[in-house]
Every structure is written in structure tokens, then in C-alpha cells.
Design a protein around this motif. Structure first.
Motif, PDB file in Angstrom:
ATOM      1  N   ARG A 132     -16.164 -42.213 -17.625  1.00  0.00           N
ATOM      2  CA  ARG A 132     -16.030 -41.264 -18.736  1.00  0.00           C
ATOM      3  C   ARG A 132     -17.379 -40.603 -19.020  1.00  0.00           C
ATOM      4  NH1 ARG A 132     -14.299 -43.981 -23.902  1.00  0.00           N
ATOM      5  NH2 ARG A 132     -16.538 -44.264 -24.145  1.00  0.00           N
ATOM      6  N   SER A 133     -18.435 -41.380 -19.051  1.00  0.00           N
ATOM      7  CA  SER A 133     -19.774 -40.851 -19.310  1.00  0.00           C
ATOM      8  C   SER A 133     -20.203 -39.874 -18.213  1.00  0.00           C
ATOM      9  CB  SER A 133     -20.775 -41.996 -19.418  1.00  0.00           C
ATOM     10  OG  SER A 133     -22.067 -41.496 -19.604  1.00  0.00           O
ATOM     11  N   ARG A 134     -19.990 -40.249 -16.956  1.00  0.00           N
ATOM     12  CA  ARG A 134     -20.344 -39.354 -15.845  1.00  0.00           C
ATOM     13  C   ARG A 134     -19.541 -38.052 -15.912  1.00  0.00           C
ATOM     14  NH1 ARG A 134     -20.007 -44.225 -13.287  1.00  0.00           N
ATOM     15  NH2 ARG A 134     -18.051 -43.690 -12.244  1.00  0.00           N
ATOM     16  N   ALA A 151     -17.948 -25.495 -27.131  1.00  0.00           N
ATOM     17  CA  ALA A 151     -17.514 -26.457 -26.109  1.00  0.00           C
ATOM     18  C   ALA A 151     -18.566 -27.550 -25.946  1.00  0.00           C
ATOM     19  CB  ALA A 151     -17.269 -25.738 -24.784  1.00  0.00           C
ATOM     20  N   ARG A 152     -19.821 -27.166 -25.912  1.00  0.00           N
ATOM     21  CA  ARG A 152     -20.913 -28.137 -25.792  1.00  0.00           C
ATOM     22  C   ARG A 152     -20.884 -29.120 -26.968  1.00  0.00           C
ATOM     23  NH1 ARG A 152     -25.478 -28.940 -23.337  1.00  0.00           N
ATOM     24  NH2 ARG A 152     -25.456 -27.014 -22.170  1.00  0.00           N
ATOM     25  N   ARG A 153     -20.718 -28.589 -28.190  1.00  0.00           N
ATOM     26  CA  ARG A 153     -20.655 -29.458 -29.373  1.00  0.00           C
ATOM     27  C   ARG A 153     -19.499 -30.438 -29.277  1.00  0.00           C
ATOM     28  NH1 ARG A 153     -21.963 -24.977 -32.018  1.00  0.00           N
ATOM     29  NH2 ARG A 153     -19.833 -24.507 -32.641  1.00  0.00           N
ATOM     30  N   SER A 157     -18.871 -37.599 -26.717  1.00  0.00           N
ATOM     31  CA  SER A 157     -19.628 -38.600 -25.967  1.00  0.00           C
ATOM     32  C   SER A 157     -20.009 -39.754 -26.896  1.00  0.00           C
ATOM     33  CB  SER A 157     -20.865 -37.981 -25.322  1.00  0.00           C
ATOM     34  OG  SER A 157     -21.814 -37.610 -26.289  1.00  0.00           O
ATOM     35  N   LEU A 158     -20.088 -39.484 -28.190  1.00  0.00           N
ATOM     36  CA  LEU A 158     -20.391 -40.531 -29.168  1.00  0.00           C
ATOM     37  C   LEU A 158     -19.127 -41.232 -29.647  1.00  0.00           C
ATOM     38  CD1 LEU A 158     -23.062 -38.616 -31.272  1.00  0.00           C
ATOM     39  CD2 LEU A 158     -23.451 -40.348 -29.507  1.00  0.00           C
TER      40      LEU A 158
END
Length: 123
Positions: A55-57, A90-92, A98-99
Motif C-alpha cells: 500500500r505504501s509503495r 489529488a496530492r492532498r 497515507s496517514l
């Protein structure tokens, strides 16, 4: 010592490199959309199977695609402003997820970029 690489990851990288070589600007944009959609889909799948590393990758790959899209925006017109706003949002979303991962938000983002990618391809 050589880094062990997943065969699927190695194939993905070779495919990506082959498609980038000789691609025009429109092809590169479409490729970024493709990779963003795929990375978001993989992140959702990884969350379902509780694979935090995958998921992180995947979220990192999504951020990389968004960054490439942001860097490709040029000009000072309403279209450039709209694209910059879209990519920043999208970045936000990806960073927030991710958190604290929210598969519904990622799924919505994925669907939106999938639709935009299809529209860019003319279908």
C-alpha cells in the motif's frame, strides 16, 4: 549486495521504460494517468489484503505520477490553473490517505482520473 526485486515490479519498470522512450507529450500525460490509476487500484487491493508495504509503495507511485503531471503543466491560463488545482487536490488526498487510509476516497480519486484518462484518449 544486490537488491532483490519482485519479478512483477521488474516487468512493470521495463514496460514503463519502453513506453517512455520515444513518447510524445500527449503519450507521456496518458502514461502518467495510467500509472496513477493503476497505483491507486493497487493501494486499494493492498489495503484489502492488509499489505502495508505494498500500500505504501503504491501510494508513493501515485504521488510520483501526480508530481510528473504537475511538472508538465505550463502556461498561465484557466486550463493550467484548473489542472494545478486538480493535481494539488489529488496530492492532498493521497497524502492524507497515507496517514489514515480511506479506500472510498482513493476509489473516487481513481475513478475520476480513469474517466479523465479515457476522455483524453477520445473514448
Amino acid at each position: 549486495m544486490l537488491r532483490q526485486q519482485n519479478p512483477n515490479e521488474a516487468y512493470r519498470r521495463v514496460d514503463f521504460d519502453a513506453r517512455v522512450n520515444g513518447a510524445g507529450p500527449a503519450d507521456l500525460v496518458h502514461l502518467c494517468y495510467e500509472h496513477l490509476v493503476a497505483a491507486l487500484g493497487t493501494a486499494i487491493h493492498a489495503d484489502r489484503i492488509n499489505d502495508n508495504g505494498l500500500r505504501s509503495r503504491s501510494l508513493t507511485r501515485a504521488l510520483t505520477a501526480i508530481t510528473a503531471l504537475q511538472l508538465g503543466v505550463s502556461g498561465e491560463n484557466s486550463m493550467a490553473d484548473a489542472l494545478n488545482h486538480l493535481y494539488a487536490a489529488a496530492r492532498r488526498t493521497v497524502l492524507d490517505c497515507s496517514l489514515s487510509f480511506d479506500s472510498r476516497q482513493i476509489g473516487t480519486l481513481r475513478k475520476d482520473f480513469e474517466e479523465i484518462g479515457r476522455a483524453l484518449q477520445g473514448g
